[in-house]
Design a protein around this motif. Structure first.
Motif, short mmCIF file in Angstrom:
data_model
loop_
_atom_site.label_atom_id
_atom_site.label_comp_id
_atom_site.label_asym_id
_atom_site.label_seq_id
_atom_site.Cartn_x
_atom_site.Cartn_y
_atom_site.Cartn_z
N ILE A 96 0.92 -1.16 -0.03
CA ILE A 96 -0.14 -0.16 0.07
C ILE A 96 0.93 1.22 -0.15
O ILE A 96 2.00 1.14 0.57
CB ILE A 96 -0.95 0.13 1.38
CG1 ILE A 96 -1.98 -1.01 1.29
CG2 ILE A 96 -1.82 1.34 1.52
CD1 ILE A 96 -2.64 -1.35 2.28
N PHE A 97 0.74 2.22 -0.67
CA PHE A 97 1.22 3.54 -0.85
C PHE A 97 2.73 3.01 -1.27
O PHE A 97 3.45 4.20 -0.90
CB PHE A 97 1.17 4.33 0.54
CG PHE A 97 -0.41 4.62 0.80
CD1 PHE A 97 -1.04 5.25 -0.07
CD2 PHE A 97 -0.71 4.00 1.91
CE1 PHE A 97 -2.36 5.50 0.28
CE2 PHE A 97 -2.02 4.33 2.29
CZ PHE A 97 -2.90 5.00 1.65
N GLY A 98 3.26 2.17 -1.82
CA GLY A 98 4.34 2.15 -2.21
C GLY A 98 5.26 1.57 -1.18
O GLY A 98 6.46 1.53 -1.05
N SER A 114 6.61 -1.46 1.56
CA SER A 114 6.56 -3.10 1.69
C SER A 114 5.87 -3.32 3.08
O SER A 114 5.48 -2.65 3.82
CB SER A 114 8.03 -3.44 1.78
OG SER A 114 8.66 -2.85 2.89
N ILE A 115 5.63 -4.78 3.20
CA ILE A 115 4.98 -4.97 4.56
C ILE A 115 5.86 -4.78 5.67
O ILE A 115 5.27 -4.27 6.54
CB ILE A 115 4.84 -6.72 4.33
CG1 ILE A 115 3.80 -7.30 3.46
CG2 ILE A 115 4.64 -7.51 5.64
CD1 ILE A 115 2.61 -7.51 4.24
N ARG A 116 7.19 -4.96 5.57
CA ARG A 116 8.14 -4.34 6.69
C ARG A 116 7.79 -3.12 7.15
O ARG A 116 7.72 -2.45 8.35
CB ARG A 116 9.62 -4.78 6.36
CG ARG A 116 10.34 -4.52 7.73
CD ARG A 116 11.78 -5.10 7.09
NE ARG A 116 12.53 -4.42 7.91
CZ ARG A 116 13.22 -3.33 8.02
NH1 ARG A 116 12.88 -2.60 6.96
NH2 ARG A 116 14.14 -2.83 8.79
N GLN A 117 7.86 -2.38 5.80
CA GLN A 117 7.65 -0.65 6.21
C GLN A 117 6.39 -0.21 6.77
O GLN A 117 6.26 0.69 7.50
CB GLN A 117 8.04 -0.01 4.96
CG GLN A 117 9.54 -0.07 4.40
CD GLN A 117 9.77 0.29 3.02
OE1 GLN A 117 8.81 0.60 2.19
NE2 GLN A 117 10.94 0.65 2.70
N LEU A 118 5.10 -1.03 6.09
CA LEU A 118 3.96 -0.76 6.64
C LEU A 118 3.74 -0.97 8.12
O LEU A 118 3.11 -0.42 8.71
CB LEU A 118 3.03 -1.37 5.75
CG LEU A 118 1.49 -1.09 5.95
CD1 LEU A 118 1.20 0.16 5.44
CD2 LEU A 118 0.56 -2.22 5.05
N GLY A 119 4.48 -2.21 8.48
CA GLY A 119 4.44 -2.75 9.83
C GLY A 119 5.10 -1.63 10.62
O GLY A 119 4.38 -1.46 11.92
N PHE A 120 6.25 -1.14 10.42
CA PHE A 120 7.14 -0.21 11.40
C PHE A 120 6.00 1.33 11.26
O PHE A 120 5.96 2.03 12.26
CB PHE A 120 8.26 0.10 10.83
CG PHE A 120 9.09 -0.93 11.44
CD1 PHE A 120 9.66 -0.69 12.65
CD2 PHE A 120 9.63 -1.92 10.83
CE1 PHE A 120 10.44 -1.78 13.29
CE2 PHE A 120 10.65 -2.94 11.22
CZ PHE A 120 11.24 -2.67 12.83
N ALA A 121 5.45 1.41 10.13
CA ALA A 121 4.68 2.89 10.19
C ALA A 121 3.38 2.70 10.96
O ALA A 121 3.19 3.67 11.93
CB ALA A 121 4.15 2.86 8.72
N SER A 122 2.80 1.62 11.03
CA SER A 122 1.92 1.16 12.00
C SER A 122 2.26 1.10 13.45
O SER A 122 1.57 1.87 14.22
CB SER A 122 1.13 -0.17 11.60
OG SER A 122 0.60 -0.34 10.45
#
Length: 143
Positions: free
Chosen positions: A18-20, A22-30
């Motif tokens: 989502i929004f460019g 990765s899963i890892r980056q999305l997890g840390f953003a969350s």
């Protein structure tokens, strides 16, 4: 004409969700958002800090969590690097022994050839079972 980009190194490829990110980056953003919401409620409701000051504190608290999703140290993710540091610190406490001379150098010249050599077996259990069967067979013959 249909075109697609192919990365030079296939190991560097990360699937974007989502929004460019990765899963890892999305997890840390969350995680950063969750920490931000928690720190907002603690600062404004429990500690009664004004919102203008609390906003700077929230950004300072959330920025490291957000950065961990994007940082790569020597080509490794933060978690991989943290695991390597832990292993290094754990092993670094044990003494390391180094030998400056080899065992054959300490022996007399004729004794070097008398050192027994045992060829390592690939399947030790199978060899032990075979030897036990041979020994049992020799015992039966002698009876």
């Amino acid at each position: 004409m249909l075109q697609t980009s192919i990365p030079k190194e296939i190991r560097d490829y990360q699937e974007k969700i989502i929004f460019g990110l990765s899963i890892r980056q999305l997890g840390f953003a969350s995680l950063a958002v969750a920490v931000g919401i928690g720190s907002y409620f603690v600062l404004t409701h429990l500690l009664s800090v004004p919102l203008s000051i609390a906003s700077y504190c929230i950004v300072a608290v959330c920025a490291p969590f957000m950065a961990l999703g994007f940082i790569r140290i020597h080509g490794r993710t933060f978690e991989q690097h943290l695991l390597l540091v832990y292993r290094h610190r754990k092993r670094g406490t044990q003494p390391r022994l180094y030998a400056r001379t080899l065992l054959p150098d300490l022996l007399e010249p004729d004794a070097v050839h008398e050192i027994p050599y045992h060829k390592p077996t690939s399947n030790l259990n199978r060899r032990r079972k075979y030897e036990a069967q041979q020994e049992a067979a020799s015992v039966r013959k002698t009876e």
